[in-house]
Motif scaffolding. Structure first.
Motif, PDB file in Angstrom:
ATOM      1  N   LYS A   1      15.214 -10.102  10.218  1.00 32.38           N
ATOM      2  CA  LYS A   1      14.823  -8.801  10.753  1.00 32.38           C
ATOM      3  C   LYS A   1      14.076  -7.973   9.722  1.00 32.38           C
ATOM      4  CE  LYS A   1      17.968  -7.123  14.346  1.00 32.38           C
ATOM      5  NZ  LYS A   1      18.966  -6.072  14.610  1.00 32.38           N
ATOM      6  N   GLY A   2      13.043  -7.255  10.183  1.00 36.84           N
ATOM      7  CA  GLY A   2      12.415  -6.266   9.327  1.00 36.84           C
ATOM      8  C   GLY A   2      13.319  -5.053   9.168  1.00 36.84           C
ATOM      9  N   LEU A   3      13.100  -4.289   8.102  1.00 35.68           N
ATOM     10  CA  LEU A   3      13.951  -3.136   7.832  1.00 35.68           C
ATOM     11  C   LEU A   3      13.145  -2.014   7.197  1.00 35.68           C
ATOM     12  CD1 LEU A   3      16.726  -1.718   7.526  1.00 35.68           C
ATOM     13  CD2 LEU A   3      16.983  -2.948   5.343  1.00 35.68           C
ATOM     14  N   ALA A   4      13.316  -0.804   7.724  1.00 30.38           N
ATOM     15  CA  ALA A   4      12.801   0.402   7.079  1.00 30.38           C
ATOM     16  C   ALA A   4      13.983   1.339   6.873  1.00 30.38           C
ATOM     17  CB  ALA A   4      11.728   1.062   7.941  1.00 30.38           C
ATOM     18  N   ASN A   5      14.244   1.698   5.630  1.00 34.67           N
ATOM     19  CA  ASN A   5      15.410   2.529   5.345  1.00 34.67           C
ATOM     20  C   ASN A   5      15.153   3.475   4.169  1.00 34.67           C
ATOM     21  OD1 ASN A   5      15.667  -0.014   3.653  1.00 34.67           O
ATOM     22  ND2 ASN A   5      17.302   1.200   2.751  1.00 34.67           N
ATOM     23  N   ASN A   6      16.026   4.467   4.063  1.00 33.90           N
ATOM     24  CA  ASN A   6      15.888   5.497   3.031  1.00 33.90           C
ATOM     25  C   ASN A   6      14.502   6.154   3.109  1.00 33.90           C
ATOM     26  OD1 ASN A   6      18.509   5.366   1.714  1.00 33.90           O
ATOM     27  ND2 ASN A   6      17.865   3.334   1.035  1.00 33.90           N
ATOM     28  N   ILE A   7      14.162   6.592   4.311  1.00 35.27           N
ATOM     29  CA  ILE A   7      12.907   7.299   4.561  1.00 35.27           C
ATOM     30  C   ILE A   7      13.225   8.795   4.687  1.00 35.27           C
ATOM     31  CG2 ILE A   7      10.858   7.426   6.010  1.00 35.27           C
ATOM     32  CD1 ILE A   7      11.337   4.610   4.897  1.00 35.27           C
ATOM     33  N   THR A   8      12.602   9.611   3.840  1.00 35.67           N
ATOM     34  CA  THR A   8      12.827  11.052   3.861  1.00 35.67           C
ATOM     35  C   THR A   8      11.542  11.767   4.248  1.00 35.67           C
ATOM     36  OG1 THR A   8      14.549  10.952   2.159  1.00 35.67           O
ATOM     37  CG2 THR A   8      13.462  13.075   2.492  1.00 35.67           C
ATOM     38  N   ILE A   9      11.639  12.636   5.253  1.00 30.26           N
ATOM     39  CA  ILE A   9      10.481  13.406   5.700  1.00 30.26           C
ATOM     40  C   ILE A   9      10.892  14.873   5.727  1.00 30.26           C
ATOM     41  CG2 ILE A   9       8.791  13.726   7.539  1.00 30.26           C
ATOM     42  CD1 ILE A   9       9.260  10.829   8.353  1.00 30.26           C
ATOM     43  N   LYS A  10      10.209  15.700   4.928  1.00 29.33           N
ATOM     44  CA  LYS A  10      10.648  17.081   4.782  1.00 29.33           C
ATOM     45  C   LYS A  10       9.466  18.036   4.591  1.00 29.33           C
ATOM     46  CE  LYS A  10      11.595  16.429  -0.170  1.00 29.33           C
ATOM     47  NZ  LYS A  10      12.629  16.523  -1.231  1.00 29.33           N
ATOM     48  N   ASN A  11       9.721  19.285   4.936  1.00 25.14           N
ATOM     49  CA  ASN A  11       8.732  20.346   4.749  1.00 25.14           C
ATOM     50  C   ASN A  11       7.415  20.022   5.458  1.00 25.14           C
ATOM     51  OD1 ASN A  11      10.602  21.706   3.027  1.00 25.14           O
ATOM     52  ND2 ASN A  11       9.965  20.385   1.332  1.00 25.14           N
ATOM     53  N   ILE A  12       7.536  19.804   6.766  1.00 26.60           N
ATOM     54  CA  ILE A  12       6.394  19.416   7.594  1.00 26.60           C
ATOM     55  C   ILE A  12       6.064  20.539   8.573  1.00 26.60           C
ATOM     56  CG2 ILE A  12       5.498  17.709   9.213  1.00 26.60           C
ATOM     57  CD1 ILE A  12       6.143  16.493   6.480  1.00 26.60           C
TER      58      ILE A  12
ATOM     59  N   ARG B   1       5.908  -6.339  11.583  1.00 26.68           N
ATOM     60  CA  ARG B   1       5.426  -7.650  12.037  1.00 26.68           C
ATOM     61  C   ARG B   1       6.595  -8.584  12.295  1.00 26.68           C
ATOM     62  NH1 ARG B   1      -0.213  -8.965  11.077  1.00 26.68           N
ATOM     63  NH2 ARG B   1       0.387 -11.008  11.814  1.00 26.68           N
ATOM     64  N   PRO B   2       6.711  -9.133  13.474  1.00 24.88           N
ATOM     65  CA  PRO B   2       7.812 -10.058  13.756  1.00 24.88           C
ATOM     66  C   PRO B   2       7.621 -11.446  13.138  1.00 24.88           C
ATOM     67  CG  PRO B   2       6.430  -9.807  15.689  1.00 24.88           C
ATOM     68  CD  PRO B   2       5.930  -8.827  14.679  1.00 24.88           C
ATOM     69  N   ASP B   3       6.432 -11.715  12.562  1.00 31.76           N
ATOM     70  CA  ASP B   3       6.215 -13.025  11.925  1.00 31.76           C
ATOM     71  C   ASP B   3       6.280 -12.936  10.396  1.00 31.76           C
ATOM     72  OD1 ASP B   3       3.888 -11.660  11.387  1.00 31.76           O
ATOM     73  OD2 ASP B   3       2.529 -13.199  12.161  1.00 31.76           O
ATOM     74  N   THR B   4       6.758 -11.801   9.852  1.00 29.07           N
ATOM     75  CA  THR B   4       6.743 -11.590   8.398  1.00 29.07           C
ATOM     76  C   THR B   4       8.023 -10.894   7.958  1.00 29.07           C
ATOM     77  OG1 THR B   4       4.329 -11.393   8.382  1.00 29.07           O
ATOM     78  CG2 THR B   4       5.497 -10.451   6.515  1.00 29.07           C
ATOM     79  N   PRO B   5       8.671 -11.356   6.878  1.00 26.00           N
ATOM     80  CA  PRO B   5       9.826 -10.617   6.348  1.00 26.00           C
ATOM     81  C   PRO B   5       9.350  -9.313   5.716  1.00 26.00           C
ATOM     82  CG  PRO B   5       9.256 -12.452   4.892  1.00 26.00           C
ATOM     83  CD  PRO B   5       8.375 -12.570   6.101  1.00 26.00           C
ATOM     84  N   GLN B   6       9.890  -8.168   6.182  1.00 25.85           N
ATOM     85  CA  GLN B   6       9.407  -6.871   5.718  1.00 25.85           C
ATOM     86  C   GLN B   6      10.564  -5.945   5.362  1.00 25.85           C
ATOM     87  OE1 GLN B   6       7.059  -5.827   9.271  1.00 25.85           O
ATOM     88  NE2 GLN B   6       5.220  -6.025   8.045  1.00 25.85           N
ATOM     89  N   HIS B   7      10.343  -5.168   4.303  1.00 18.62           N
ATOM     90  CA  HIS B   7      11.323  -4.159   3.907  1.00 18.62           C
ATOM     91  C   HIS B   7      10.572  -2.960   3.346  1.00 18.62           C
ATOM     92  CE1 HIS B   7      15.313  -3.193   1.597  1.00 18.62           C
ATOM     93  NE2 HIS B   7      15.031  -2.302   2.546  1.00 18.62           N
ATOM     94  N   TYR B   8      10.654  -1.837   4.043  1.00 21.49           N
ATOM     95  CA  TYR B   8      10.046  -0.588   3.596  1.00 21.49           C
ATOM     96  C   TYR B   8      11.186   0.362   3.222  1.00 21.49           C
ATOM     97  CZ  TYR B   8       6.280  -2.472   6.623  1.00 21.49           C
ATOM     98  OH  TYR B   8       5.341  -3.272   7.231  1.00 21.49           O
TER      99      TYR B   8
END
Length: 458
Positions: free
Chosen positions: A375-386, A333-340
Motif C-alpha cells: 500500500k502507498g502511504l501519505a502521513n505526517n502532513i501538516t497544512i496551516k495558515n491557509i 500510483r497503484p503500481d509503485t511503492p510510495q511513501h510521502y
C-alpha cells in the motif's frame, strides 16, 4: 567572593536562557531536525569570481536567430573547460540544440540575451538520460550539466524552448492515438542537471519548453532563485511543461520564483514500477524547501508524483497561488511503492480550483509482470495558515491501495463552492484546529470545466 559566584551564576543562567530560546525558535524541518544555514545563505552569483569571460560573439558565433550554432557554442564551452570560465551570451537571439557544460564552466545570459531551442528534433542527439522515472535512451535538454560541482546559470536573459511546433505535434498525435505516452512525441527539455552538487540557477527566464521546463536528478545542494518559468495554456496548450521536476534530490531550495505552466509547477519525482524502490537509479527526495514563490496557472502548485517513491521533509510556505488547478496533489500510483511523509504547507494565500487532491494515479499503469506492491502511504502532513478560495476544498479518495493518516490542519480559512467536508473521513487520525471552511454561492474566479490535469486519475 560570594558576589562573584552569584554574578557568574546569573551570567551563565542568562546565556542558557537565550540559548534555549534560540533553539526553540530555530527553523526546523517537519521531522523536527534543524534546517541548516545553507538554506538561508543566498548570495547572487558573482561571475567576476568564476574565471575568464567567454563572450560567444567574440568567438565567431553570429547574432542570428535563423542559423543553428550548437557546435560553435559547444566548442567555446570545451575551450573554457580547460581553465574554467563563464560562457557569456550577449544581447541577441542564438539558435541551438543541446549544449553540455563541463566542470569549471558556467552560463551567464545578459539582459536581452536569448538562447533559443531548435524546433526540429533531428537537431538533437539521442543519449542515455532520465525521463519519467526511468533511465532510458531519449533526448537531452538544451542546457545539460552532469557530474558537475559548483555549476551556475545566472543573468537576466532567457532560455526559450521554442516549443510551439512540438506542442502541436503532441496534440495531433494524442488525437490520433489517445493512449500515446508523453515520451512518444519526441521533445527536449530546457534545463537538465544530474549527479551534481552545489548548483545555483538564478535570475533568468525559462519559457516555452517542448517538454519539462527544468529537471534535476540525483543532485544535492541546489538553489533556484528569482526564476521566471513560463509555458502557455492557450491558444495552444504546452503539454507536460512542468516548471521544476525534483527527481531523487536532497537539500534543495526554490525561492522567490514565478511559475506559470500547463502542468505541475513543482513535482517531486524519483522512480516508478513495482520494484522502483530497489533500483539504484531511483531515490528519495529529502530536505526540500519551497518558499516565497508566486504561482500562476498550473495543474498543481506542489505534486508528489507521478513517478515518486519517498518524499521526506518537504516545506512549501510563504507563497501566493493564483489560478492553479490544485494546491497540493498526492498522486498515488497503484503500481509503485510510495511513501510521502513529513510534508508541511504553511502560509499560503490565493485561489485554486481544488485545495487538496489525493487520488489514485493510473497513467501508463504497468506492473511489469510483478505482484502489486504494498500500500502507498501519505502521513505526517501538516497544512496551516491557509487563506484560499476554491471550487472544491477536499477531493480526497478512499482506497484500498493507499492510506492517508496523521494529517494536521491548523488555522485554515477556506471559501469553497463545494466544501466536500465528508471526504475528510478518508484521512485517519486527522487533527483540526481553527478550521473554517465556508460554502459560498459563487467565486470571482472561474475555472475550466475540464482540464487536461484530470486525464490520468481514472
Amino acid at each position: 567572593m560570594k558576589f562573584q559566584n552569584i554574578s557568574k551564576f546569573f551570567f551563565t543562567s542568562c546565556l542558557l536562557f537565550f540559548f534555549l530560546i534560540k533553539v526553540k525558535s530555530q527553523d526546523k524541518f517537519p521531522d523536527g531536525t534543524a534546517i541548516p544555514k545553507w538554506f538561508k545563505e543566498n548570495k547572487p552569483t558573482d561571475i567576476n569570481k568564476l574565471g575568464k569571460k567567454y563572450i560567444i560573439t567574440d568567438f565567431g558565433v553570429k547574432n542570428d536567430s535563423t542559423i543553428l550554432q550548437t557546435k560553435q557554442v559547444q566548442n567555446i564551452i570545451d575551450e573554457a573547460s580547460k581553465n574554467g570560465g563563464v560562457i557569456v551570451v550577449p544581447k541577441g537571439t542564438f539558435l541551438i540544440s543541446s549544449l553540455f557544460f563541463k566542470q569549471g564552466t558556467h552560463l551567464y545570459l545578459e539582459n536581452g540575451a536569448k538562447l533559443k531551442g531548435s524546433d526540429d528534433i533531428n537537431d538533437f542527439p539521442v543519449v542515455t538520460t532520465r525521463m519519467e522515472g526511468q533511465t532510458v535512451k531519449y533526448f537531452p535538454a538544451l542546457i545539460n550539466a552532469d557530474g558537475l560541482v559548483g555549476f551556475t546559470i545566472s543573468g537576466k536573459g532567457t532560455l526559450d524552448g521554442n516549443g510551439l511546433r512540438y506542442w502541436k505535434s503532441f496534440w495531433k498525435r494524442r488525437e490520433w492515438n489517445p493512449k500515446c505516452t508523453n515520451m512518444d512525441e519526441m521533445r527536449p527539455r530546457i534545463i537538465y542537471v544530474s549527479n551534481s552538487k552545489n548548483i545555483q540557477i538564478e535570475g533568468i527566464t525559462v519559457k516555452n519548453s517542448p517538454f519539462w521546463s527544468t529537471h534535476y536528478y540525483k543532485s544535492q545542494f541546489v538553489k533556484l532563485l528569482n526564476l521566471t518559468i513560463l509555458a502557455p495554456k492557450e491558444p495552444v496548450k504546452a503539454p507536460s511543461t512542468d516548471a521544476i521536476d525534483i527527481d531523487a534530490c536532497s537539500n534543495f531550495l526554490v525561492k522567490n520564483c514565478y511559475m506559470s505552466v500547463n502542468d505541475d509547477a513543482i513535482a517531486l519525482k524519483g522512480g516508478k514500477g513495482p520494484k522502483a524502490d530497489l533500483d539504484p537509479n531511483n531515490g528519495e527526495n529529502r530536505n526540500i524547501i519551497i518558499e516565497d514563490n508566486t504561482f500562476g496557472f498550473c495543474h498543481s502548485a506542489l505534486t508528489c508524483g507521478s513517478e515518486s517513491i519517498h518524499n521526506y521533509n518537504i516545506i512549501f510556505r510563504n507563497s501566493t497561488v493564483k489560478d492553479a488547478s490544485r494546491l497540493l496533489h498526492l498522486k498515488m500510483r497503484p503500481d509503485t511503492p510510495q511513501h510521502y511523509e513529513y510534508i508541511t504547507l504553511d502560509n499560503i494565500k490565493g485561489n485554486v480550483k481544488t485545495f487538496i487532491y489525493a487520488k489514485g494515479w493510473n497513467q501508463f499503469f504497468d506492473l511489469k509482470g510483478e505482484a502489486r506492491p504494498r500500500k502507498g502511504l501519505a502521513n505526517n502532513i501538516t497544512i496551516k495558515n491557509i487563506d484560499l478560495s476554491c471550487e472544491t476544498a477536499f477531493s480526497i479518495e478512499k482506497s484500498d491501495l493507499f492510506d492517508l493518516k496523521d494529517f494536521t490542519f491548523e488555522n485554515l480559512k477556506i471559501k469553497a463552492l463545494k466544501p466536500e467536508m465528508e471526504n475528510l473521513s478518508n484521512i485517519q487520525n486527522l487533527k483540526q484546529t481553527k478550521v473554517n471552511v465556508t460554502k459560498v454561492a459563487s467565486l470571482t474566479q472561474s475555472y475550466d470545466k475540464k482540464d487536461d490535469s484530470d486525464i490520468a486519475t481514472k
